[in-house]
Design an enzyme around this catalytic site. Structure first.
Site, PDB file in Angstrom:
ATOM      1  N   SER A 221      41.218  41.500  40.877  1.00  0.00           N
ATOM      2  CA  SER A 221      42.456  42.155  40.443  1.00  0.00           C
ATOM      3  C   SER A 221      42.337  42.878  39.115  1.00  0.00           C
ATOM      4  O   SER A 221      43.098  43.811  38.847  1.00  0.00           O
ATOM      5  CB  SER A 221      43.593  41.123  40.350  1.00  0.00           C
ATOM      6  OG  SER A 221      43.844  40.572  41.624  1.00  0.00           O
ATOM      7  N   SER A 222      41.437  42.480  38.266  1.00  0.00           N
ATOM      8  CA  SER A 222      41.323  43.107  36.949  1.00  0.00           C
ATOM      9  C   SER A 222      39.872  43.064  36.493  1.00  0.00           C
ATOM     10  O   SER A 222      39.061  42.274  36.993  1.00  0.00           O
ATOM     11  CB  SER A 222      42.221  42.403  35.929  1.00  0.00           C
ATOM     12  OG  SER A 222      41.788  41.074  35.719  1.00  0.00           O
TER      13      SER A 222
END
Length: 693
Positions: free
Chosen positions: A25-26
């Site tokens: 996600s990041s």
């Protein structure tokens, strides 16, 4: 789902390729949660176990560091959907549903395409065939749980942030001029130049109000303004550059400069293309507002006054737009006039009259909102003159105190400017000294580096020299401005405020500030006369009345006295002689131009005055042709006799345009000489006592 995985993997699936989708996600998760990434890559072995050769297992990992909340900007996921849609994929591998998508719309679209193309989906729990109802139901439930999980995680994070924000302990990015102390409190930036720049910005706005005037002063003085780099190369460093209006408005609207902690000033919205955008939230809807949470550059009362002024500066209709800040133009009461018929604000319009722009106060609200006619339109010159006379009468006794206050304000501004320039000089000296130390510490044999550092040192020295020269020039100019002679002129002008008020060298925008300090609003009602109702600050009111401005038709109309005078002069004078006489008496037309024969003729025609020719004919005078027919001679002879004084004639136009009086006594004299006259000659004997004209 069947427990026998191999019953679902058919030769048709094995003829197509396998696609492994990897996502975190990041970027922080990519670098810190490495075990999750390894588990996702390990799914290639599952595909090989199911019968796919390793070279036909394609890994799509271009979405590492991107959120799965939306398919937008996820090129890897869009590529995966394309491969499934065209039937290239036999199986799609993902560690779990949340890796593929956390949005039900994206997830169900992938399931539907996989069912149409008979593509399998594999996660850590097993293999699913979306073409089977039970498997599709299970995949749908997993997708719903994945989306709900994202909502729960987000709610937990947001709840923790809001709870911390309610206590004023949430660390949010601070604007320039404020920094976090090691103990967590918010303090003013220790850099004195940054501190002075912000103080000067707020002081200038307090004195002038328009944000554009703040920018003009900074540019006129050559001052720079700080800005902190928020991202990218040099993040956290302070960069100095020019100031613009949007930057000033951003600072004036920020409550952190008033010492207030605020949370929820903006919210995320969606555009038509579903892209995110920041939307401003009204102050009444802010989630957290803690006044006096830390030190600031202004107090909260001044911040709220600034917000009112900024709203008034915005163009628009309605009561909130009344009292706008002074702008260009000669309309003295711009932003202060109220329509006495509907109660709305009257705007200023300019029209060219007589070669110059004249202000008109116009009420356009009804026309703009209801497609009706404007309530009223009043020419502003007479209104401004009446208000000017009222102000001179009101302000005159306090003119000396006002002048001394202006003198003190000028001195304060000069001191601020001098302090600002000294800080810029100090920073320039520091940068020059730093460049010198860098050059002195370099190895002299390393000429490539030494030459660059030497050039940088020379550039810093040149900048310092330019700033020093500019500082000396400006300091000398300021001394002249505050010298004894300048102070004496200010006090001398204060003795006669009318001279200062009527001085044409004063800009209109500066003259408008005086009514703003004294007058709350002015209500106009146009009838036979224009009624002016003035409401001063503090509640005192007064009423005036001025004559309604004449229409252009009346302005252009010739005065009755001039028409009467022209009518009398035409009895004895031609148009040119009438014009000469009017100019001698000092009369002019509506444009203040002298009279000519053509202008007199225009007045005569407009008011249907008999011309000089018509007046002479009414008295029985004859033309040259008529008199020649009567005497049986040529017109040339008649004109010759007139020039000789044998006939009485009166000019009605140019010198050769005249009429003759009828003959009274006629004596016929026969021609004499050597031969007999062929026809008789008539000679007119003048009446005794009368001469030719």
């Amino acid at each position: 789902m069947s427990t026998d995985l191999y019953q679902k993997v058919t030769p048709d699936h094995l003829r197509r390729d396998a696609f492994l989708y990897v996502r975190q996600s990041s970027l922080r998760q990519v670098f810190e949660n490495t075990e999750s990434t390894k588990r996702q890559y390990a799914l290639r072995e599952r595909a090989v176990t199911l019968g796919w050769p390793i070279e036909r297992v394609h890994v799509i990992d271009s979405d590492l560091g991107l959120s799965g909340a939306s398919a937008e900007h996820r090129d890897g996921f869009q590529q995966l959907v394309s491969e499934v849609a065209i039937g290239h994929a036999g199986i799609v591998l993902g560690l779990e549903v949340s890796r593929l998508a956390r949005n039900n719309a994206d997830w169900h679209r992938l399931i539907e395409l996989a069912a149409l193309t008979h593509t399998l989906i594999l996660d850590e729990d097993g293999v699913y065939d979306p073409a089977y109802f039970n498997d599709r139901l299970l995949l749908g439930l997993k997708g719903t749980m994945s989306e709900a999980e994202l909502h729960v995680l987000n709610a937990r994070l947001q709840g923790g942030m809001r709870n911390k924000a309610r206590r004023g302990e949430l660390e949010l990015p601070l604007p320039i001029g404020l920094v976090y102390h090691p103990n967590g409190s918010v303090v003013l930036d220790p850099d004195q130049q940054i501190h002075a720049s912000l103080r000067l910005l707020f002081d200038t706005y307090r004195q002038t109000h328009p944000a554009s005037m703040v920018v003009r002063r900074f540019r006129r003085e050559g001052w720079v303004f700080p800005q902190r780099i928020r991202r990218g190369i040099g993040k956290g460093e302070v960069q100095w550059g020019g100031l613009n209006t949007s930057r000033v408005l951003q600072i004036l609207h920020n409550p952190r400069y008033a010492g207030a902690f605020v949370y929820g000033r903006t919210r995320i919205g969606r555009k038509a293309d579903l892209t995110g955008t920041q939307l401003k939230v009204a102050q009444s809807d802010w989630q957290v507002l803690i006044r006096g949470a830390h030190v600031g550059y202004i107090d909260w009362d001044e911040f709220e006054r600034n917000q009112v002024t900024l709203r008034q500066s915005a163009n628009g209709f309605g009561s909130l737009a009344r009292g706008t800040v002074p702008r260009e133009g000669d309309g003295l009461l711009q932003g202060r006039v109220i329509c006495g018929l509907c109660g709305n604000r009257m705007r200023v319009r300019y029209q060219k009259v007589g070669g110059r722009l004249e202000p008109y106060y116009v009420c356009h609200d009804v026309a703009a909102h209801d497609a009706g006619k404007p309530c009223q339109s009043v020419r502003g010159r007479a209104i401004d003159d009446a208000i000017s006379a009222l102000l001179l009468q009101t302000v005159g006794p306090a003119a000396i105190e006002v002048a001394l206050a202006v003198e003190d304000e000028i001195a304060g501004r000069i001191e601020q400017a001098n302090s600002m320039r000294m800080k810029q000089l100090e920073r320039a000296r520091y940068e020059a000294e730093l460049a010198r130390r860098r050059y002195m510490n370099v190895d002299p044999a390393n000429r490539m580096v030494a030459d660059t550092l030497e050039a940088d040192w020379n550039d810093r020295l040149r900048r310092l020299d330019v700033l020093q020269q500019e500082h000396e020039r400006q300091r000398q100019s300021d001394q002249d401005l505050l010298g004894d002679e300048a102070r004496a002129r200010i006090r001398a002008l204060a003795d006669d405020f009318a001279v200062v008020w009527n001085d044409r060298r004063i800009e209109s925008i500066e003259r408008k500030r005086m009514p703003r300090l004294l007058i709350e609003d002015v209500t106009l009602v146009k009838s036979d006369k224009v009624s002016i109702h003035v409401r001063f600050r503090g509640g005192r009111t007064t009423s005036l009345a001025v004559d309604k401005p004449r229409s252009m038709a009346l302005v252009r109309k010739t005065q009755p006295a001039v028409v009467t005078l022209i009518d009398g002069l035409l009895e004895t004078c031609t148009d040119q002689q009438v014009a000469t006489r009017l100019n001698e008496l000092g009369y002019t037309n509506w444009q203040h131009q002298i009279f000519t024969a053509r202008k007199v003729a225009l007045v005569r025609t407009t008011y249907e005055l008999p011309s000089r020719f018509e007046r002479l004919r009414s008295r029985g005078l004859l033309t040259g042709a008529e008199l020649a027919m009567q005497l049986e001679v040529s017109q040339t002879t008649i004109h010759q006799w007139g020039r000789q004084g044998l006939l009485r004639w009166h000019v009605y136009g140019h010198d050769h345009r005249c009429l003759y009086e009828p003959l009274g006594n006629v004596v016929i004299v026969r021609g004499t000489g050597g031969r007999k006259a062929t026809r008789p000659t008539f000679i007119v004997a003048p009446t005794p006592g009368q001469g030719a004209m």
